[in-house]
Every structure is written in C-alpha cells, then in structure tokens.
Write an enzyme that holds these catalytic residues in place. Structure first.
Site: not given
Ligand code: PRP
Ligand code: URA
Length: 209
Positions: A109, A201, A204, A105
C-alpha cells in the site's frame, strides 16, 4: 527548480559524496561511511539560523562574552535508515539527545506503519532535527512530523538526502511550515514508490539486508 521552504544543499563536496553513495557498487561499509559524512556536512546549513545566547568565557588572555546555542537539540532519526545519519550529525552536535521513531512503508500500500516511539520528555522546548535519507511518497515523514507536533515541538526541520517532488508536495501540503533540507531533488517515483534515479532502498543498503 524553485521550491518554497525547501533548501537544496548544492555543495560540491556533498554532491561528490552523494554521487558515490548512489553508485550501486558501494557496499554497506562504504554506504554507511558516506551517509554519515554527508549528514555531518549538511549540519552547518541546517543549523545556520538557530538562535544563540551570550556566555562569558575566560580565555588565556582575558574575559570575553562568547555565544552558544540558545536551546538544547534533539535529533530524531526515523528507523531504520535515519540511524545512518545520526552519528554524522552527532559529530557536530555531540550534546544532542536522541529520540527514535520507528516507521516503515507497507510494501503493497506504501502507507506508513508506525511501530516504535521514544522521545525525550521535554522535546517541545528543544530544536528538533528529524532525519531520514529518503523522502519518497512522504508518508513516513508525515507520520513522524505528526507525532512530533503532537508532542508540542515547534522548532522542527526535516533533513534528508534525496527528496522526490511527490514527497515534498505531500509533506508541505500538510505542514508547509516545516523546512525540508536535502542534497538532491530527484525526478520522480516509480510505480513501486521508489525514487528515480534515487539510490535504491536506503535501509537495505545501509544495513546489508
Ligand atoms: C524508507 C526510508 C523512509 C521511507 C521513505 O524506509 O528510510 O523512511 O522509506 O518512503 P516514503 O516517503 O514513501 O514513506 P523503509 O520504509 O524502507 O523502512 P526501513 O528504513 O526500516 O528499511
Ligand atoms: N525508500 C527508500 O529507501 N528508497 C526509495 O527510493 C524510496 C523509499
């Protein structure tokens, strides 16, 4: 809460582990272990309606006809955090192949950014489980489902741990036929798109970044 095509897996063992996972003091080692354990436990419910086919087997006593899964299985984690569930699912479905979809994400945005895609060539003929612990705005899941549909996938389930009502609505607005399996439907998103109460997160916490 009654939601169409959403299966909330409200099992006491899963809920216990999910509560431990939400705890902010859980470090990445504990988080990783719990995430995989919950994913394993969810597999029974998620795969319950998959068709089987007869297969003859010779027991030590006599011949009989058993049943096995009718179709091959493809697991598709959304990178990164979906990887944290893959090992747990593979424990129960060791013959599954893995596809990978890289989506993150944009922090400002909240729009999904796709950066990687590698799927088995015959994925359309398999049972597909799309896995990601978090369904927040739904943008990442939507982007992933779009890719899978364009690849001809027809048997598709989305498996997550924590879903926000906003994410469920967004995914089902476009793809009402895709069942969502989750261990919790949380209250809401905050102004930064994080799930409340959520677990923070997921990527993370899983990778210690
Ligand atoms: C997190 C999570 C999902 C997304 C959900 O990933 O693992 O993929 O956010 O959010 P959304 O429904 O609003 O799209 P992130 O974008 O943090 O990426 P990462 O797993 O690489 O840290
Ligand atoms: N992605 C995450 O990892 N946590 C949240 O709460 C939302 C999006």
């Amino acid at each position: 809460m009654q939601l169409q095509n959403v299966v909330l897996i409200d099992h006491p063992v899963i809920q216990t582990k999910l509560t431990e996972l939400r705890d902010y003091t859980a470090d990445h080692r504990k988080f990783r272990a719990l995430l995989n354990e919950i994913a394993s436990l969810m597999v029974y419910e998620v795969t319950r309606d998959w068709p089987t086919t007869p297969r003859p087997v010779q027991t030590p006593m006599e011949r009989m006809t058993g049943r096995v899964l009718a179709r091959r299985v493809t697991l598709v984690p959304i990178l990164r955090a979906g990887l944290g569930m893959a090992e747990g699912v593979l424990r129960l479905l060791p013959d599954a192949r893995l596809g990978h979809l890289g989506v993150y994400r944009d922090e400002k945005t909240l729009e999904p950014v796709s950066y990687y895609q590698k799927l088995p060539p015959d994925i359309a003929a398999t049972e597909v489980l799309l896995i990601d612990p978090m369904l927040a705005t739904g943008g990442s899941a939507l982007a992933a489902v779009h890719v899978l549909k364009n690849s001809g996938v027809t048997s598709l389930k989305f498996v997550c741990l924590v879903a926000a009502p906003e994410g469920i609505a967004a995914l089902h607005r476009q793809y009402p036929e895709v069942p969502i399996f989750c261990a919790a439907v949380d209250r809401q998103l905050n102004e930064k798109g994080y799930i409340l109460p959520g677990l923070g997160d997921a990527g993370d916490r899983l990778f210690g970044t």
